[in-house]
Design a protein around this motif. Structure first.
Motif, PDB file in Angstrom:
ATOM      1  N   MET A   1      41.067  38.490  44.593  1.00 26.83           N
ATOM      2  CA  MET A   1      41.958  37.700  45.000  1.00 26.83           C
ATOM      3  C   MET A   1      42.669  38.336  46.378  1.00 26.83           C
ATOM      4  N   LEU A   2      42.932  39.439  46.530  1.00 24.59           N
ATOM      5  CA  LEU A   2      43.510  40.080  47.958  1.00 24.59           C
ATOM      6  C   LEU A   2      42.470  39.707  48.963  1.00 24.59           C
ATOM      7  N   LYS A   3      41.204  39.862  48.791  1.00 26.39           N
ATOM      8  CA  LYS A   3      40.281  39.659  49.803  1.00 26.39           C
ATOM      9  C   LYS A   3      40.325  38.180  50.357  1.00 26.39           C
ATOM     10  N   GLU A   4      40.383  37.243  49.237  1.00 28.34           N
ATOM     11  CA  GLU A   4      40.275  35.741  49.200  1.00 28.34           C
ATOM     12  C   GLU A   4      41.781  35.427  50.157  1.00 28.34           C
ATOM     13  N   ALA A   5      42.669  36.150  49.783  1.00 21.36           N
ATOM     14  CA  ALA A   5      44.166  35.752  50.445  1.00 21.36           C
ATOM     15  C   ALA A   5      44.187  36.284  52.034  1.00 21.36           C
ATOM     16  N   ILE A   6      43.508  37.381  52.175  1.00 19.23           N
ATOM     17  CA  ILE A   6      43.335  37.718  53.547  1.00 19.23           C
ATOM     18  C   ILE A   6      42.659  37.035  54.362  1.00 19.23           C
ATOM     19  N   ILE A   7      41.495  36.597  53.940  1.00 20.06           N
ATOM     20  CA  ILE A   7      40.553  35.503  54.471  1.00 20.06           C
ATOM     21  C   ILE A   7      41.355  34.359  54.987  1.00 20.06           C
ATOM     22  N   SER A   8      41.838  33.802  53.865  1.00 17.36           N
ATOM     23  CA  SER A   8      42.502  32.497  54.145  1.00 17.36           C
ATOM     24  C   SER A   8      43.707  32.509  54.956  1.00 17.36           C
ATOM     25  N   TYR A 262      46.739  32.573  49.727  1.00 22.50           N
ATOM     26  CA  TYR A 262      45.838  32.453  48.272  1.00 22.50           C
ATOM     27  C   TYR A 262      46.076  31.003  47.619  1.00 22.50           C
ATOM     28  N   LEU A 263      47.393  30.806  47.579  1.00 22.28           N
ATOM     29  CA  LEU A 263      47.594  29.506  46.891  1.00 22.28           C
ATOM     30  C   LEU A 263      47.119  28.316  47.565  1.00 22.28           C
ATOM     31  N   TYR A 264      47.419  28.452  48.915  1.00 20.76           N
ATOM     32  CA  TYR A 264      46.951  27.131  49.707  1.00 20.76           C
ATOM     33  C   TYR A 264      45.431  27.009  49.600  1.00 20.76           C
ATOM     34  N   LYS A 265      44.646  28.069  49.662  1.00 20.33           N
ATOM     35  CA  LYS A 265      43.246  28.094  49.726  1.00 20.33           C
ATOM     36  C   LYS A 265      42.755  27.358  48.326  1.00 20.33           C
ATOM     37  N   LYS A 266      43.673  27.855  47.295  1.00 23.00           N
ATOM     38  CA  LYS A 266      42.979  27.225  45.827  1.00 23.00           C
ATOM     39  C   LYS A 266      43.458  25.821  45.816  1.00 23.00           C
ATOM     40  N   LEU A 267      44.675  25.530  46.306  1.00 28.63           N
ATOM     41  CA  LEU A 267      45.121  23.874  46.175  1.00 28.63           C
ATOM     42  C   LEU A 267      44.871  23.054  47.187  1.00 28.63           C
ATOM     43  N   HIS A 268      44.576  23.263  48.361  1.00 26.24           N
ATOM     44  CA  HIS A 268      44.546  22.232  49.341  1.00 26.24           C
ATOM     45  C   HIS A 268      43.470  21.318  49.221  1.00 26.24           C
ATOM     46  N   ASN A 269      42.419  21.839  48.379  1.00 20.65           N
ATOM     47  CA  ASN A 269      41.301  20.569  48.245  1.00 20.65           C
ATOM     48  C   ASN A 269      42.048  19.454  47.406  1.00 20.65           C
ATOM     49  N   GLU A 270      42.822  19.454  46.608  1.00 17.18           N
ATOM     50  CA  GLU A 270      43.339  18.631  45.548  1.00 17.18           C
ATOM     51  C   GLU A 270      44.466  17.774  46.208  1.00 17.18           C
ATOM     52  N   PHE A 271      44.837  18.056  47.528  1.00 20.34           N
ATOM     53  CA  PHE A 271      45.870  17.182  48.131  1.00 20.34           C
ATOM     54  C   PHE A 271      45.542  15.815  48.088  1.00 20.34           C
ATOM     55  N   SER A 272      44.201  15.408  48.669  1.00 19.21           N
ATOM     56  CA  SER A 272      43.881  14.261  48.954  1.00 19.21           C
ATOM     57  C   SER A 272      44.035  13.409  47.479  1.00 19.21           C
TER      58      SER A 272
END
Length: 275
Positions: A1-8, A262-272
């Motif tokens: 999770m931390l790694k994903e958050a930093i990359i995002s 992290y939240l943006y990375k997980k949720l932004h694909n659902e925006f459309s």
């Protein structure tokens, strides 16, 4: 999770740097669009806070406090102005910024556009007004005998920090509001709670420093910026003279930034789909 958050976060940061000119142009357009059709135009963004300051001053200073100064011999109107301008900006981010992605949904669903910049240019459009209010406060204080001093340099720190924090806050709020309209209504409905939990119209000196209530209220990040503006304009106190609180805010902002990324990375694909 931390790694994903930093990359995002790194990806979002790089994308916003790359599109900074586009964001600036969009911020100007958004500000004009917000007040289009009115005679005063952008001037209304200044009329509202000025009226609020007058009403709060009249209601609290004249009606409740009976003309007593704040924290020594500082007139209440100056004390109020120095702190409430930070709150006006935070309040606008929570009320206007929270719906930024949903309001500009056509950029998400109909064109190829860097969605990550939408909360940022909305925050920038609000920041323009904030800077103008800062200048007005500076002028009023100067006319009334509060002359510039070396402490004024730290306004660069506080405004820069506030801008970055607001970008993170807007991204966090607007991301969740796309997924749930109930979240947007919840935040807008509870804004007044944050107003009274922040030292906008009450002085922290009224509380016993070190008390449990004092420590709990200081966990509110808005407290830091409001008090910081007053430290700059009125109390001649450097931010590093409050080392523990400054470290807390830096750590809090870092963790909040990583959570938002992290939240943006997980949720932004659902925006459309949602919009």
């Amino acid at each position: 999770m931390l790694k994903e958050a930093i990359i995002s976060f790194i990806e979002i940061f790089k994308l916003n740097i790359k599109n900074r000119k586009k964001s600036m142009a969009m911020a100007k357009m958004t500000l004009k669009k917000r007040y289009s059709g009115s005679a005063l135009g952008v001037g209304w963004s200044l009329v509202k806070p000025i009226l609020f300051i007058f009403v709060y001053w009249f209601g609290i200073q004249i009606g409740i406090r009976g003309g007593k100064p704040m924290d020594g011999n500082i007139p209440f109107i100056f004390w109020l102005m120095a702190g409430i301008i930070a709150w006006f900006y935070i309040n606008d981010v929570m009320h206007i910024g929270i719906s930024s992605i949903r309001r500009d949904s056509y950029l998400v669903t109909k064109v190829v556009f860097p969605i990550e910049t939408i909360p940022i240019y909305n925050v920038m459009s609000l920041f323009f007004t904030h800077l103008i209010l800062l200048v007005l406060v500076f002028i009023v204080l100067f006319i009334c005998g509060y002359y510039p001093n070396i402490y004024y340099f730290q306004i660069i720190y506080y405004t820069g920090f506030l801008f970055f924090f607001s970008c993170v806050l807007c991204t966090f709020l607007s991301t969740l509001s796309v997924i749930s309209r109930d979240f947007e209504q919840l935040i807008k409905s509870t804004t007044m709670i944050f107003f009274w939990l922040s030292p906008v119209v009450w002085a922290p000196s009224k509380l016993a420093e070190g008390s449990l209530l004092f420590k709990i209220l200081k966990l509110n990040p808005f407290y830091y910026f409001i008090q910081g503006y007053r430290d700059t304009f009125l109390f001649k106190t450097w931010f590093f003279e409050r080392p523990a609180y400054t470290i807390y805010m830096l750590v809090f902002t870092l963790l909040f930034t990583l959570l938002t990324a992290y939240l943006y990375k997980k949720l932004h694909n659902e925006f459309s789909d949602v919009l």
